[in-house]
Design a protein around this motif. Structure first.
Motif, short mmCIF file in Angstrom:
data_model
loop_
_atom_site.label_atom_id
_atom_site.label_comp_id
_atom_site.label_asym_id
_atom_site.label_seq_id
_atom_site.Cartn_x
_atom_site.Cartn_y
_atom_site.Cartn_z
N GLY A 1 0.80 -1.22 0.00
CA GLY A 1 0.00 0.00 0.00
C GLY A 1 0.83 1.27 0.00
O GLY A 1 0.35 2.35 0.36
N LYS A 2 2.09 1.16 -0.45
CA LYS A 2 2.99 2.31 -0.45
C LYS A 2 3.09 3.00 -1.80
O LYS A 2 3.75 4.03 -1.93
N TYR A 3 2.45 2.42 -2.80
CA TYR A 3 2.43 3.01 -4.14
C TYR A 3 1.19 2.52 -4.85
O TYR A 3 0.87 1.31 -4.82
N ASP A 4 0.46 3.44 -5.48
CA ASP A 4 -0.76 3.08 -6.22
C ASP A 4 -0.63 3.57 -7.66
O ASP A 4 -0.73 4.76 -7.93
N PRO A 5 -0.38 2.67 -8.61
CA PRO A 5 -0.19 3.09 -10.00
C PRO A 5 -1.44 3.68 -10.64
O PRO A 5 -1.35 4.37 -11.64
N PHE A 6 -2.61 3.41 -10.05
CA PHE A 6 -3.84 3.98 -10.59
C PHE A 6 -4.01 5.44 -10.20
O PHE A 6 -4.77 6.17 -10.80
N VAL A 7 -3.28 5.87 -9.17
CA VAL A 7 -3.31 7.27 -8.74
C VAL A 7 -2.12 8.03 -9.34
O VAL A 7 -2.28 9.10 -9.91
N GLU A 8 -0.93 7.46 -9.20
CA GLU A 8 0.29 8.11 -9.69
C GLU A 8 0.58 7.66 -11.12
O GLU A 8 1.44 6.82 -11.37
N ARG A 9 -0.17 8.21 -12.06
CA ARG A 9 -0.07 7.75 -13.45
C ARG A 9 1.17 8.27 -14.17
O ARG A 9 1.56 7.73 -15.20
N SER A 10 1.80 9.32 -13.66
CA SER A 10 2.96 9.87 -14.36
C SER A 10 4.25 9.69 -13.57
O SER A 10 5.28 10.23 -13.93
N PHE A 11 4.20 8.91 -12.47
CA PHE A 11 5.41 8.63 -11.70
C PHE A 11 5.36 7.20 -11.19
O PHE A 11 4.31 6.71 -10.77
N ALA A 12 6.52 6.54 -11.22
CA ALA A 12 6.67 5.22 -10.61
C ALA A 12 7.97 5.21 -9.81
O ALA A 12 8.95 5.84 -10.21
N PRO A 13 8.00 4.53 -8.67
CA PRO A 13 9.24 4.42 -7.91
C PRO A 13 10.37 3.92 -8.80
O PRO A 13 10.17 3.04 -9.65
N ALA A 14 11.56 4.49 -8.62
CA ALA A 14 12.65 4.22 -9.55
C ALA A 14 13.99 4.17 -8.82
O ALA A 14 14.17 4.82 -7.78
N PRO A 15 14.95 3.43 -9.39
CA PRO A 15 16.29 3.38 -8.78
C PRO A 15 17.08 4.64 -9.11
O PRO A 15 17.02 5.15 -10.22
N ALA A 16 17.84 5.11 -8.14
CA ALA A 16 18.71 6.27 -8.36
C ALA A 16 20.09 5.84 -8.85
O ALA A 16 20.83 6.65 -9.39
N ASN A 17 20.43 4.58 -8.62
CA ASN A 17 21.69 4.03 -9.14
C ASN A 17 21.41 2.64 -9.70
O ASN A 17 20.32 2.09 -9.49
N ARG A 18 22.34 2.11 -10.43
CA ARG A 18 22.15 0.77 -10.97
C ARG A 18 23.47 0.02 -10.90
O ARG A 18 24.55 0.63 -10.89
#
Length: 335
Positions: free
Chosen positions: A126-143
């Motif tokens: 319940g820490k991220y809802d893709p139906f609400v945040e349609r233009s942002f998704a959690p992402a890595p800052a390094n790889r």
């Protein structure tokens, strides 16, 4: 009509770029026509280059059916979790990536990669809802590479991602330390490796030069932690700090210095029965100066990812160090 409230995760971007993310199935001409004729921002007309702020409201004069046809239905990712959690708070998730897993998807693997696994974990909690945040998704800052293990920092929101990226670009913001084993005996004390990289995209391999005109700067610090026991060959356990984050940086620079990583056949190490790929682990990150923004509370914090069991067994066999605590004790002066 369609109403869209601009959140903290969607602010600080141009109106046209936001709409292209929100309506990915719309053509560019459709987006610009929408801005000219069918859209109001806070009750007024807006231009395509208008910057959005948190709290703004967009009203678009179109039916719900048309809007739905221009959106991409969010996928509820169910990727099986393979990573371990090294640290988590409301803004940052630091994960311990296992061997053989891509950080991002590529043309061959589009589903089962670390980023999808993290998103699935955040959705389930319940820490991220893709139906609400349609233009942002959690992402890595390094790889890190597929066969490199260890720490990858994920941002749960857009502001955190911007701050993490800025800290990683700054030599004073975040220090990144790796653990590895190289062939040969590195001299005691710190060795500074500096060079310039050029990349062969076809072979996915980089070359190291000492001429600035040949590519991007690479800077690496190498400190021996231990030397191999009698009868275990001539090898060195290293603490490595990187000041730049180039492709294959540690592998290529140590190979160029005559000390390729154990098992790294791409950059010149002889094949051994100990490991068939490079022995390299993203071990620690230290927030030396996290700035005065949202992440200021992290200043002084060190996050550690436990090395995988197979790596610890190799370290125990070669150097007699049997636990991660013994490793911590040896390098405690650096932290």
């Amino acid at each position: 009509m369609v109403r869209i409230d601009i959140s903290d995760n969607t602010e600080n971007q141009r109106l046209d770029r936001f709409l292209r993310k929100y309506f990915p199935k719309a053509s560019l001409s459709h987006i610009y026509r929408m801005i000219r004729k069918d859209l109001k921002l806070n009750g007024k007309r807006a231009h395509e280059d208008t910057m959005l702020n948190s709290g703004d409201q967009l009203v678009i004069y179109m039916s719900d059916e048309e809007a739905a046809s221009l959106m991409r239905k969010p996928k509820s990712s169910k990727a099986k979790r393979q990573f371990l959690i090294a640290y988590e708070d409301d803004n940052v998730l630091a994960v311990n990536k296992p061997f053989g897993l891509l950080t991002h998807g590529d043309s061959h693997e589009k589903k089962n990669h670390l980023t999808n696994q993290v998103i699935s974990y955040l959705i389930a909690g319940g820490k991220y809802d893709p139906f609400v945040e349609r233009s942002f998704a959690p992402a890595p800052a390094n790889r890190i590479d597929r066969n490199t293990t260890g720490l990858v920092l994920f941002a749960k929101d857009a502001e955190t991602l911007r701050e993490l990226n800025a800290l990683l670009r700054s030599k004073e913001g975040i220090e990144k330390y790796y653990l590895t084993v190289c062939e040969g005996r590195m001299p005691q004390g710190e060795t500074r490796l500096t060079g310039y990289m050029s990349k062969d995209e076809v072979k996915n391999r980089i070359s190291v030069s000492q001429r600035p005109e040949d590519g991007k700067l690479m800077e690496t610090s190498v400190v021996p932690i231990a030397y191999s026991l009698p009868g275990q060959g001539d090898r060195t356990l290293l603490l490595v700090q990187i000041f730049t984050g180039r492709t294959h940086q540690i592998r290529a620079q140590l190979a160029e210095a005559g000390h390729p990583l154990l098992g790294d056949t791409k950059y010149g190490a002889r094949q051994t029965r100990i490991r068939s790929t490079q022995l390299l682990h993203s071990w620690k990150v230290r927030f030396t100066q996290a700035g005065e923004g949202k992440l200021s509370y992290l200043t002084g914090k060190t996050i550690t990812a436990e090395p995988p069991q197979d790596m610890m067994k190799i370290i125990a066999d070669l150097f007699g160090l049997k636990t991660s605590q013994e490793l911590d004790d040896i390098v405690s002066s650096y932290f």
